[in-house]
Scaffold this motif. Structure first.
Motif, mmCIF file in Angstrom:
data_model
loop_
_atom_site.group_PDB
_atom_site.id
_atom_site.type_symbol
_atom_site.label_atom_id
_atom_site.label_comp_id
_atom_site.label_asym_id
_atom_site.label_seq_id
_atom_site.Cartn_x
_atom_site.Cartn_y
_atom_site.Cartn_z
ATOM 1 N N GLN A 63 0.837 -1.192 0.000
ATOM 2 C CA GLN A 63 0.000 0.000 0.000
ATOM 3 C C GLN A 63 0.881 1.255 0.000
ATOM 4 O O GLN A 63 2.002 1.238 0.494
ATOM 5 C CB GLN A 63 -0.904 0.027 1.231
ATOM 6 C CG GLN A 63 -1.911 -1.106 1.280
ATOM 7 C CD GLN A 63 -2.801 -1.001 2.499
ATOM 8 O OE1 GLN A 63 -3.576 -0.064 2.617
ATOM 9 N NE2 GLN A 63 -2.680 -1.970 3.405
ATOM 10 N N THR A 64 0.322 2.323 -0.527
ATOM 11 C CA THR A 64 1.019 3.600 -0.455
ATOM 12 C C THR A 64 0.780 4.219 0.918
ATOM 13 O O THR A 64 -0.101 3.782 1.670
ATOM 14 C CB THR A 64 0.512 4.578 -1.529
ATOM 15 O OG1 THR A 64 -0.857 4.906 -1.239
ATOM 16 C CG2 THR A 64 0.654 4.011 -2.930
ATOM 17 N N GLN A 65 1.553 5.242 1.218
ATOM 18 C CA GLN A 65 1.399 5.951 2.482
ATOM 19 C C GLN A 65 -0.020 6.529 2.603
ATOM 20 O O GLN A 65 -0.640 6.470 3.655
ATOM 21 C CB GLN A 65 2.445 7.057 2.555
ATOM 22 C CG GLN A 65 2.606 7.690 3.907
ATOM 23 C CD GLN A 65 3.860 8.549 3.963
ATOM 24 O OE1 GLN A 65 4.937 8.098 3.600
ATOM 25 N NE2 GLN A 65 3.706 9.778 4.407
ATOM 26 N N THR A 66 -0.541 7.046 1.511
ATOM 27 C CA THR A 66 -1.892 7.614 1.496
ATOM 28 C C THR A 66 -2.934 6.527 1.745
ATOM 29 O O THR A 66 -3.882 6.725 2.517
ATOM 30 C CB THR A 66 -2.173 8.325 0.154
ATOM 31 O OG1 THR A 66 -1.213 9.372 -0.004
ATOM 32 C CG2 THR A 66 -3.579 8.890 0.092
ATOM 33 N N GLU A 67 -2.763 5.370 1.111
ATOM 34 C CA GLU A 67 -3.706 4.260 1.327
ATOM 35 C C GLU A 67 -3.687 3.811 2.786
ATOM 36 O O GLU A 67 -4.746 3.566 3.379
ATOM 37 C CB GLU A 67 -3.370 3.094 0.395
ATOM 38 C CG GLU A 67 -3.667 3.373 -1.062
ATOM 39 C CD GLU A 67 -3.103 2.324 -2.008
ATOM 40 O OE1 GLU A 67 -3.709 2.148 -3.089
ATOM 41 O OE2 GLU A 67 -2.080 1.687 -1.691
ATOM 42 N N ARG A 94 10.383 1.024 1.387
ATOM 43 C CA ARG A 94 9.640 1.803 0.397
ATOM 44 C C ARG A 94 10.162 1.436 -0.987
ATOM 45 O O ARG A 94 11.365 1.418 -1.212
ATOM 46 C CB ARG A 94 9.819 3.302 0.643
ATOM 47 C CG ARG A 94 9.131 3.806 1.891
ATOM 48 C CD ARG A 94 9.407 5.303 2.052
ATOM 49 N NE ARG A 94 8.554 5.899 3.059
ATOM 50 C CZ ARG A 94 8.977 6.296 4.253
ATOM 51 N NH1 ARG A 94 10.243 6.151 4.593
ATOM 52 N NH2 ARG A 94 8.144 6.845 5.107
ATOM 53 N N THR A 96 9.366 2.025 -5.353
ATOM 54 C CA THR A 96 8.664 2.851 -6.331
ATOM 55 C C THR A 96 7.383 2.154 -6.770
ATOM 56 O O THR A 96 7.369 0.948 -7.038
ATOM 57 C CB THR A 96 9.571 3.111 -7.556
ATOM 58 O OG1 THR A 96 10.778 3.726 -7.083
ATOM 59 C CG2 THR A 96 8.897 4.024 -8.558
ATOM 60 N N HIS A 97 6.311 2.929 -6.840
ATOM 61 C CA HIS A 97 5.010 2.417 -7.280
ATOM 62 C C HIS A 97 5.136 1.949 -8.726
ATOM 63 O O HIS A 97 5.763 2.620 -9.551
ATOM 64 C CB HIS A 97 3.962 3.527 -7.167
ATOM 65 C CG HIS A 97 2.564 3.055 -7.322
ATOM 66 N ND1 HIS A 97 2.011 2.782 -8.555
ATOM 67 C CD2 HIS A 97 1.603 2.805 -6.400
ATOM 68 C CE1 HIS A 97 0.755 2.390 -8.388
ATOM 69 N NE2 HIS A 97 0.484 2.401 -7.094
ATOM 70 N N ALA A 103 5.024 7.994 -6.510
ATOM 71 C CA ALA A 103 4.525 7.361 -5.281
ATOM 72 C C ALA A 103 5.432 6.210 -4.852
ATOM 73 O O ALA A 103 6.153 5.629 -5.667
ATOM 74 C CB ALA A 103 3.107 6.856 -5.496
ATOM 75 N N LYS A 104 5.371 5.909 -3.584
ATOM 76 C CA LYS A 104 6.123 4.777 -3.029
ATOM 77 C C LYS A 104 5.135 3.786 -2.416
ATOM 78 O O LYS A 104 4.163 4.171 -1.777
ATOM 79 C CB LYS A 104 7.085 5.239 -1.930
ATOM 80 C CG LYS A 104 8.142 6.207 -2.390
ATOM 81 C CD LYS A 104 9.206 5.501 -3.179
ATOM 82 C CE LYS A 104 10.314 6.481 -3.541
ATOM 83 N NZ LYS A 104 11.217 5.944 -4.497
ATOM 84 N N CYS A 105 5.413 2.520 -2.617
ATOM 85 C CA CYS A 105 4.648 1.455 -1.986
ATOM 86 C C CYS A 105 5.432 0.973 -0.767
ATOM 87 O O CYS A 105 6.660 0.835 -0.833
ATOM 88 C CB CYS A 105 4.439 0.291 -2.951
ATOM 89 S SG CYS A 105 3.440 0.728 -4.381
#
Length: 166
Positions: A63-67, A94, A96-97, A103-105
């Motif tokens: 998940q990303t930080q936002t998720e 972390r 790369t998305h 974004a970072k996953c």
């Protein structure tokens, strides 16, 4: 469920007040959750929010930080701090998305996967201590009641959100 009108003064612990009061309910649920988290945190060395992030990633890695922030109702900046702490412990990384280079996953590391059984063992031991002396039927009834309360609150939340839209 309505208040038990057959309850007598001897059924009520004066230190707790009315066992059917909303205040008693909230205090009991909150204190139980706090005790469970405190014991687990002490055993694992992680903070409550670090644990919440690990659990969310165990359920859906990458998940990303936002998720994560949305799923856990934690501010995005705070999630970043907790992820940084978990990174320093070697438990997450972390990456790369795959479709959005900005974004970072957040991914669990092999170290965390190798040690996750320790956390599960802690959960099992704490659960065993918590339910010690509780009859199986009573335990299942409690779970059923808690699920009903959860469903009732989900319905209330949906009604309130719908009312706010009009």
């Amino acid at each position: 469920m309505a208040k038990n009108n057959n309850a007598t003064a001897t059924d009520m612990d004066p230190a707790l007040g009315d066992p059917f009061s909303p205040e008693n309910f909230v205090r009991t649920i909150t204190e139980l959750g706090t005790m469970l988290a405190t014991i687990y945190d002490r055993r694992t060395g992680l903070t409550r929010n670090q644990t919440r992030i690990v659990i969310a990633l165990l359920e859906k890695d990458g998940q990303t930080q936002t998720e994560l922030a949305n799923a856990l109702a934690i501010h995005k900046v705070s999630v970043g701090i907790y992820v940084g702490e978990l990174e320093a412990l070697g438990l997450v990384e972390r990456r790369t998305h795959p479709s959005d280079g900005r974004a970072k996953c957040i991914r669990l590391t092999p170290l965390l996967h190798a040690q996750k059984h320790i956390g599960r063992d802690h959960y099992a031991a704490i659960h065993g201590a918590a339910i010690s002396g509780i009859d199986e039927k009573d335990y299942l009834t409690m779970l059923k009641c808690m699920q009903r309360m959860h469903d009732n609150l989900l319905a209330l939340d949906a009604r309130e959100k719908d009312a706010g839209k009009t």
